[in-house]
Design an enzyme around this catalytic site. Sequence first.
Site, short mmCIF file in Angstrom:
data_model
loop_
_atom_site.label_atom_id
_atom_site.label_comp_id
_atom_site.label_asym_id
_atom_site.label_seq_id
_atom_site.Cartn_x
_atom_site.Cartn_y
_atom_site.Cartn_z
N GLY A 1 0.80 -1.21 0.00
CA GLY A 1 0.00 0.00 0.00
C GLY A 1 0.83 1.26 0.00
O GLY A 1 2.01 1.26 -0.39
N LEU B 1 -3.38 -6.19 -6.52
CA LEU B 1 -2.46 -5.05 -6.32
C LEU B 1 -1.29 -5.40 -5.39
O LEU B 1 -1.49 -5.93 -4.31
CB LEU B 1 -3.28 -3.89 -5.71
N ASP B 2 -0.10 -5.04 -5.80
CA ASP B 2 1.12 -5.29 -5.01
C ASP B 2 1.33 -6.76 -4.69
O ASP B 2 1.95 -7.10 -3.68
CB ASP B 2 1.10 -4.50 -3.68
N GLU B 3 0.83 -7.63 -5.55
CA GLU B 3 0.90 -9.04 -5.20
C GLU B 3 1.31 -9.91 -6.38
O GLU B 3 1.15 -11.12 -6.33
CB GLU B 3 -0.46 -9.54 -4.68
#
Lengths: 288, 288, 288, 288
Positions: free
Chosen positions: B204, B230-232
Site C-alpha cells: 500500500g 495489487l502489489d501481489e
Amino acid sequence: MSRKNKPWILNADCPSQLGTVDVVTRFLAESRNYVGEIHSFDDKEVNHFSMRVEFHPLDEDFDAEQFNQQFAERAAAFDMQWQLTAPDHKSRVAIMVSKYDHCLHDLLYHYRTGELAIEIPVIISNHPDLEDLAKWHGIPYHHLPITAETKPEQEKQVWELVQQYDCELVVLARYMQVLSDDLCEKLSGRAINIHHSLLPGFKGAKPYHQAWEKGVKLVGATAHYVNSDLDEGPIIAQGVQAVDHSHYPEDLVAKGQHIESLTLTRAVRYHIEKRVFLHGQRTVVFPD
Amino acid sequence: MSRKNKPWILNADCPSQLGTVDVVTRFLAESRNYVGEIHSFDDKEVNHFSMRVEFHPLDEDFDAEQFNQQFAERAAAFDMQWQLTAPDHKSRVAIMVSKYDHCLHDLLYHYRTGELAIEIPVIISNHPDLEDLAKWHGIPYHHLPITAETKPEQEKQVWELVQQYDCELVVLARYMQVLSDDLCEKLSGRAINIHHSLLPGFKGAKPYHQAWEKGVKLVGATAHYVNSDLDEGPIIAQGVQAVDHSHYPEDLVAKGQHIESLTLTRAVRYHIEKRVFLHGQRTVVFPD
Amino acid sequence: MSRKNKPWILNADCPSQLGTVDVVTRFLAESRNYVGEIHSFDDKEVNHFSMRVEFHPLDEDFDAEQFNQQFAERAAAFDMQWQLTAPDHKSRVAIMVSKYDHCLHDLLYHYRTGELAIEIPVIISNHPDLEDLAKWHGIPYHHLPITAETKPEQEKQVWELVQQYDCELVVLARYMQVLSDDLCEKLSGRAINIHHSLLPGFKGAKPYHQAWEKGVKLVGATAHYVNSDLDEGPIIAQGVQAVDHSHYPEDLVAKGQHIESLTLTRAVRYHIEKRVFLHGQRTVVFPD
Amino acid sequence: MSRKNKPWILNADCPSQLGTVDVVTRFLAESRNYVGEIHSFDDKEVNHFSMRVEFHPLDEDFDAEQFNQQFAERAAAFDMQWQLTAPDHKSRVAIMVSKYDHCLHDLLYHYRTGELAIEIPVIISNHPDLEDLAKWHGIPYHHLPITAETKPEQEKQVWELVQQYDCELVVLARYMQVLSDDLCEKLSGRAINIHHSLLPGFKGAKPYHQAWEKGVKLVGATAHYVNSDLDEGPIIAQGVQAVDHSHYPEDLVAKGQHIESLTLTRAVRYHIEKRVFLHGQRTVVFPD
C-alpha cells in the site's frame, strides 16, 4: 536442491565438443532417470565442458554399478570424466587445524546438524589445543607436532592418516603450516584451504595487519584448492566483511574470523555437493 | 553470458514428464547447435519444467524459421511452450512513469550503453515532467493525464500505444497509478512493476513511512509482474538497503530510490534476457 | 541526516589530547547551537582525534563568521583544524573523464536530483566523446587532449580550470591518465579517483583481465584520494560485486562498472558531506 | 572498539534539551577521562537524546562509584538516565531454547571465544533435547516443560531462575513459546527474541512456508525486544539471505537458520556492548 528426497548427482566434464550435453541427457532419459536440475557450462576460452545433473531414478531397482558401466560406453567417445554420487553418500573429510578454532567449530556444527553431508573420521593438528572439542564430537584427534626438521616425517604421518581413514577431502581449517610440494601434489584437487584475505591481495603473513596499514574498508577471505604455489590455488569461494577506521588490527582479526568460517564452510559444501569443477587454475562452481 | 558473440537463447517449459530435457538437447545436437550454457529446473511441488539454453549454431546458414518448425514437431508431444531469441534481438519496451525519475534514469542509462538490449519506442506518463529527459534520449513521450473519470479512456490510449509501438514489455518505472483489472489482464506476463518495499511487508501507500514507524533496519524493493491483485504479482527480483535510526522518513525515501532503480533494472534485464519463467503465482529465474 | 532542515556541520581534528571533545561541545552549548548528531574517534595508534558534529543554531541571527572567530580562540590551544559547513553549501566539483561514461552518468544523476549537494561548474576530458552528455546538463566541457609531450601543458590548463572555476574537489571519474606528481601535490586531499579493483589487489592496467585469470569470485572498486603513489592513495570507500566462471573478461568489465559508479558516488558524497578525515595514509570515515 | 585495552562505556539518554551533550563531555574532561569514541543522536521526531561514549580514565585510581555520584548531580537537571559499564564487565545472560539448536550454538561459540563478553549462568528449555550441548559448555540446564495448563507455573519458574541467577538479559534463541503479557512486562527491555522473517512481513507461524508461497527472492530474520505485542517488539537488527525458486520450504528453513543465528548473535552483542537505546517502540543502535 531439496534436503528431503535428495537426488542422485551426475557430474561430467570433458573437452568441448558437439554432443557433450546430449550424451548425458539422452542416457538419463533412456535409462528412466528423471532430471530435477541441470547446470552446464562450456568455457569457450579454455574449451572445456562441465555439467552437473540432479536426478531421481523412476524405477526402484536403480543400480549404480550398471549405470556406470552403461554410461562408460557412451562417455568414452567424448573423453569424458564423470562421477555418480548417491543421495545418501557422505564424503569422508579429514580436518587439519592448529590453534584457531573458529573454522573447525563452524564445520563441526554444520556436520552435526547434517547440513554438511560428511563424515569426519579424523582431525589432525600440529598442536594439542583443540583435542577437547574433537572429543566432544567423538572424533579421533591426532596431534602431530611439526618442526622444520620433522616436517617430512610429519607429512608422511598426515598422508598415512588420510589414507588409513579413507578421506576423500582434506580441509585446512586455519592449519598454519605450509604443505610441501610433495603433499600438495598428493592432495591435488582434494584439499581446501582458507586464506584470510581476498586473494590475490594481502598474500603471505598477517594479512589483517597489512589491511589495517592500507586503511581498507573491506576485509575478506578466500577458500581455494591447495597447490604448490602458496596462497595461489584455484579459488572456490570468497566472502567480504565491511570494516572501518575504528577497527585496529586485532579487531580486524576478530571481524575476519566470521567471514573465514562462513567462506570455508561454503566452499566445503560446494565441493561435497559436487558443485565444483577444477580445470587448470580455474574453477567452475554451480551454486545452489 | 559473454556480451561479445552473443548466443541464441532457447527457452522451454511444460508440465513435468520424463524426457523434457532430452527432447531439447537431442534436437540441438542433431541440428548442430553448440550448447554454451544450460539451466533447467523441474519443480516437484507444482510439477512444471523450465529450461533455458544458450547456444551457437555451428553452421553458417542457421535458419530460425526452420528451427522452429522442426522443433515444433518434437515439442508437441510434451505440450511444450518455447521461444527462440536471436543474438541481435532487442526487446521493444514501453516505459510508464509519473514524476519520480530515478528508475527511468537508470533504465535509460543501461539502454544507452547497450547493457540492456532493448529498444524504447515510447515513454508514457500521466504527468508532463519527464518529457525533457525522454527528448534528450530521442524517445517519443506521450503525456496522458488521468482522473477517476478519464481512467478507462486513458488506459485505452495506453493500450493503443503499446500496440502501435509493438511493445513486448511494459515497465512501470514508479508509475503511480493502479492499473485496471482489464489492462492488467491484457498485459499479463509482460508488465513489470517496482514496489518500494520488500513485499509482502508494507503493502500500500507510503511504505517508507510505515517502515520508519516500525524502526526497521533494512528497507527494500520488489520488482514483480503486474496482476490484478495489487502489489501481489509474481516476484522477479528483490533488493535491500541497510538503514538506521538516523534516517527520517524522507531519508528512507531517498535511500530507497537507489535500491528501487537497481532492482527494477535487474528485473527488466532478467526478463529481456529470457531468464524468467512465469508459472502461476511464482517465477523461476535463472540468474547470470 | 535529514534532507529537510539540513544542519550545519562542524568538522574538527587535531593531535590527541585530553579535552578535545569538550572544547567543541562546550562551545556549541554556550553559543546555543543544538547538537543533532556527533561522531568522534580518537585513533590511539596514530594519536589523532577527529570529530564531526551536526547542529542547528537555536537563535535566528546565527553568524558563521562570528562562530569561527570565537571558536578560533578556543581551538588554538589544541592545534585544532576545523571547518564549518552551512546547510545550503554546495561544494564546487570539477569532474575529469576520458571515454567511459558510467561514473560521470551516475554523478550527474545524483547531482541533478539534489542528492549530491554539489555544483559542477566544469567537466574536463582528454577526449571529446562525452561533450553531449555535459551539454545536456548545461555544464561547460573542456576538451584537453594529452600526449606525452603535451602533458605538462595540459595539466597546467587543468589546474587553471580548477582555479578559474573555484573548485574545491576534483573527481576523476575513470579519467584514464596518470596525474603528474606536481598536480597530485596541488590537488592533495581534494581529488578523488576510482580504481576498478579492490586495491591493493590488481593494481595497474586491465584489472578485470587479471581477475579473470585468477578465477576470482568477487570483483570490486576502490575510491581513494589521489596521491603521487599511483593506485595507492588513502581509501575512502570500497564496493564488491559477486561474479562467477561464466563471466568472461569483457563481462567482468561490464559487471564492474556498476560497482565503480556506486562506489565513486558514495565516496564523493562522503567527502562533500564532510564525513571523511584524511590523516597521513589513512582516512576516518563517519558514514550515514 | 579494540578488544585489547577495552574502554569504559558511558550511556546516557534523556528528553531533548540544549546542553545534553555538554553535560556529559564536560564532566568527562573535568574528571580526566579520555574519550576514544562518541556516538550521539538527538531524534527530532520524538525529541529524545541518546549518547554512547567509550573512554579510558587517565588516572589509575578511577572510582566508578565516585564517578556515578558526581555525575548524578549534573545529570539530574536533564532528567538523564545513564549507565556506566566497566571494561571487564560481563553481562549475565539466560538463554531460552526449545529444540532448534542453531542459535544456541552460535551464541555459545561466541561466548566461549570471548567475543561476546557475557556469562551464561543458565539455559532454560521446554524440552530436554539440548541438555548435552549445555553440559559440554558446563552450563546448568533447566528443563521446564510447558502446557496450556502449566504455563503460569512454568513462567513463574522461569522468572525465578532469571532472578536467582541474577540475569540482566534473557535471549530467546528460537524458544517456541509465546510469553505471557505478565512475563513480557517483567522482562521489558531485557529480553531479545529472534523472529524468522523480516518483520513485519510473514508474522506468525511458518514464515518460510509463507515465503515460499509468495516466491520471495530474499528471506530474512529480525531480532527484537520482546513485548506483549507478539512479533512486534522494537527491532534491534535484521539480516537477509538470497534464495531462489529451487529452494523448497524445507530448504528455506535451512537457509534461514544461518541468517537467524548471525542476526541474533549480532543483536545480543549490540545489547551487551551498550549500543542499543530503547525508547518507545523504536531503537537507536550505534554499530561498531
